[in-house]
Design an enzyme around this catalytic site. Structure first.
Site, PDB file in Angstrom:
ATOM      1  N   ASN A   9       0.877  -1.178   0.000  1.00  0.00           N
ATOM      2  CA  ASN A   9       0.000   0.000   0.000  1.00  0.00           C
ATOM      3  C   ASN A   9       0.911   1.223   0.000  1.00  0.00           C
ATOM      4  OD1 ASN A   9      -1.814   2.037   0.483  1.00  0.00           O
ATOM      5  ND2 ASN A   9      -2.326   1.398   2.566  1.00  0.00           N
ATOM      6  N   LYS A  11       0.137   4.226  -0.254  1.00  0.00           N
ATOM      7  CA  LYS A  11      -0.524   5.404   0.337  1.00  0.00           C
ATOM      8  C   LYS A  11      -0.300   6.631  -0.549  1.00  0.00           C
ATOM      9  CE  LYS A  11      -0.119   3.360   4.883  1.00  0.00           C
ATOM     10  NZ  LYS A  11      -0.075   3.542   6.316  1.00  0.00           N
ATOM     11  N   HIS A  95      -9.651   1.072   5.172  1.00  0.00           N
ATOM     12  CA  HIS A  95      -8.355   1.301   5.806  1.00  0.00           C
ATOM     13  C   HIS A  95      -8.536   2.275   6.977  1.00  0.00           C
ATOM     14  CE1 HIS A  95      -4.220   2.542   6.478  1.00  0.00           C
ATOM     15  NE2 HIS A  95      -3.857   1.421   5.867  1.00  0.00           N
ATOM     16  N   GLU A  97      -6.858   4.685   7.995  1.00  0.00           N
ATOM     17  CA  GLU A  97      -6.654   6.116   7.698  1.00  0.00           C
ATOM     18  C   GLU A  97      -7.911   6.721   7.071  1.00  0.00           C
ATOM     19  OE1 GLU A  97      -2.981   5.467   5.632  1.00  0.00           O
ATOM     20  OE2 GLU A  97      -2.001   5.070   7.551  1.00  0.00           O
ATOM     21  N   GLU A 167      -5.391  -4.794  10.929  1.00  0.00           N
ATOM     22  CA  GLU A 167      -4.374  -3.757  11.081  1.00  0.00           C
ATOM     23  C   GLU A 167      -4.631  -2.966  12.365  1.00  0.00           C
ATOM     24  OE1 GLU A 167      -2.387  -2.738   7.118  1.00  0.00           O
ATOM     25  OE2 GLU A 167      -4.081  -1.400   7.351  1.00  0.00           O
ATOM     26  N   GLY A 173       2.606   2.155  10.807  1.00  0.00           N
ATOM     27  CA  GLY A 173       3.481   3.277  10.455  1.00  0.00           C
ATOM     28  C   GLY A 173       4.531   3.556  11.502  1.00  0.00           C
ATOM     29  N   SER A 214       3.508  -2.284  10.463  1.00  0.00           N
ATOM     30  CA  SER A 214       4.973  -2.337  10.620  1.00  0.00           C
ATOM     31  C   SER A 214       5.578  -3.698  10.258  1.00  0.00           C
ATOM     32  CB  SER A 214       5.379  -1.947  12.046  1.00  0.00           C
ATOM     33  OG  SER A 214       4.900  -0.668  12.358  1.00  0.00           O
TER      34      SER A 214
HETATM   35  C1  PEP Z   1      -0.892   0.248   6.512  1.00  0.00           C
HETATM   36  O1  PEP Z   1      -1.208   1.354   6.950  1.00  0.00           O
HETATM   37  O2  PEP Z   1      -1.635  -0.357   5.716  1.00  0.00           O
HETATM   38  C2  PEP Z   1       0.363  -0.334   6.958  1.00  0.00           C
HETATM   39  C3  PEP Z   1       0.409  -1.619   7.115  1.00  0.00           C
HETATM   40  O3  PEP Z   1       1.398   0.519   7.201  1.00  0.00           O
HETATM   41  P1  PEP Z   1       2.850   0.148   7.801  1.00  0.00           P
HETATM   42  O4  PEP Z   1       3.331  -1.107   7.160  1.00  0.00           O
HETATM   43  O5  PEP Z   1       3.715   1.330   7.443  1.00  0.00           O
HETATM   44  O6  PEP Z   1       2.668  -0.006   9.269  1.00  0.00           O
END
Ligand code: PEP
Length: 261
Positions: A9, A11, A95, A97, A167, A173, A214
């Site tokens: 992703n 983003k 998601h 966000e 998630e 993040g 992460s």
């Molecule tokens: C995400 O927001 O979909 C995500 C998994 O981000 P990260 O891997 O940076 O934690």
């Protein structure tokens, strides 16, 4: 056996030049192993060009969002028809966000999921709790609400085109936190059980549940080796080919049967 899946992703990252560079490096760096499904989800403006680069490779194209209508007066929005036209197979919906920054409700996400599946896209449906919710012992309640309100009533025939990404917001993040493999496995078990109650035990067993938060080359094996952790949704480490491909390698390793000693 459910096939492992690694999704990048991107983003709201990359320029044209960076998107070309990243997509090329991922497509050319992919090993020819079809035991793992790999997809990348660039920002809307780069879907067409990344799609061209990925053509003929083992990497599929996905989008990060859509608007739940075929066409119409929806200024600034992108329809499922447009995504299919650009060669997308997947779309990420729900998601955190979009839930927390853009204020998307469970009902709106439900509508998006339905329309996306109807259009013929494969949906990666995200769920997960905040840190405060986890600390208040609300994880199961939150997952339960997101699953029920986001998915209840979907036609059984569409479920083969749905996967779920767990998630936890506190692990996403630059939060500085990571979920342990056990925490991921426990949440996946809850999601699978609840999905089985909403739909059927059979559909729960074929449902792919990915972990996101992460994931990196160091922790990928530990997470992806857990029963019920069927893939990874990768944010930060999907923005460079090297760590992303290393996570794909971990997924390939974790699909291999363990050799007897
Ligand atoms: C995400 O927001 O979909 C995500 C998994 O981000 P990260 O891997 O940076 O934690």
């Amino acid at each position: 056996m459910r096939q492992k899946f690694v999704i990048g992703n991107w983003k709201m990252h990359t320029t044209t030049a960076e998107a070309i560079h990243l997509a090329t490096a991922i497509a050319t760096g992919m090993v020819t192993d079809d035991s793992v499904t790999v997809a990348v989800c660039p920002p809307f403006p780069y879907l067409a060009l990344v799609g061209e680069i990925l053509k003929g490779s083992r990497v599929a194209l996905g989008a990060q969002n859509l608007y739940p209508a075929k066409e119409g007066a929806f200024t600034g929005e992108v329809s499922p028809t447009m995504l299919l036209d650009l060669g997308c197979r997947y779309v990420i919906l729900g998601h955190s966000e979009r839930r927390h920054i853009l204020g998307e409700s469970d009902a709106f996400i439900h509508h998006k999921v339905r329309v996306a599946l109807d259009a013929g896209l494969d949906v990666i449906f995200c769920v997960g709790e905040t840190l405060a919710e986890r600390q208040a012992d609300q994880t199961e309640t939150v997952l339960d609400r997101q699953l029920l309100q986001g998915l209840d009533g979907l036609p059984a025939a569409t479920l083969a085109h749905l996967s779920i990404a767990y998630e936890p917001l506190w692990a996403i993040g630059s939060s500085g936190h990571q979920a342990t493999p056990q925490q991921a496995q426990d949440a996946h078990t809850v999601i699978r059980q609840r999905f089985g109650q909403i739909f059927s035990e059979r559909s729960a067993q074929t449902l792919a549940i990915h972990y996101g938060g992460s994931v990196n080359p160091k922790n990928a094996d530990g997470l992806l080796s857990r029963p019920g952790v069927d893939g990874g949704l990768i944010g930060g480490d999907s923005l460079n080919a090297e760590p992303f491909l290393a996570i794909v390698q971990a997924a390939i390793r974790q699909t291999q049967p363990v050799e007897a000693v």
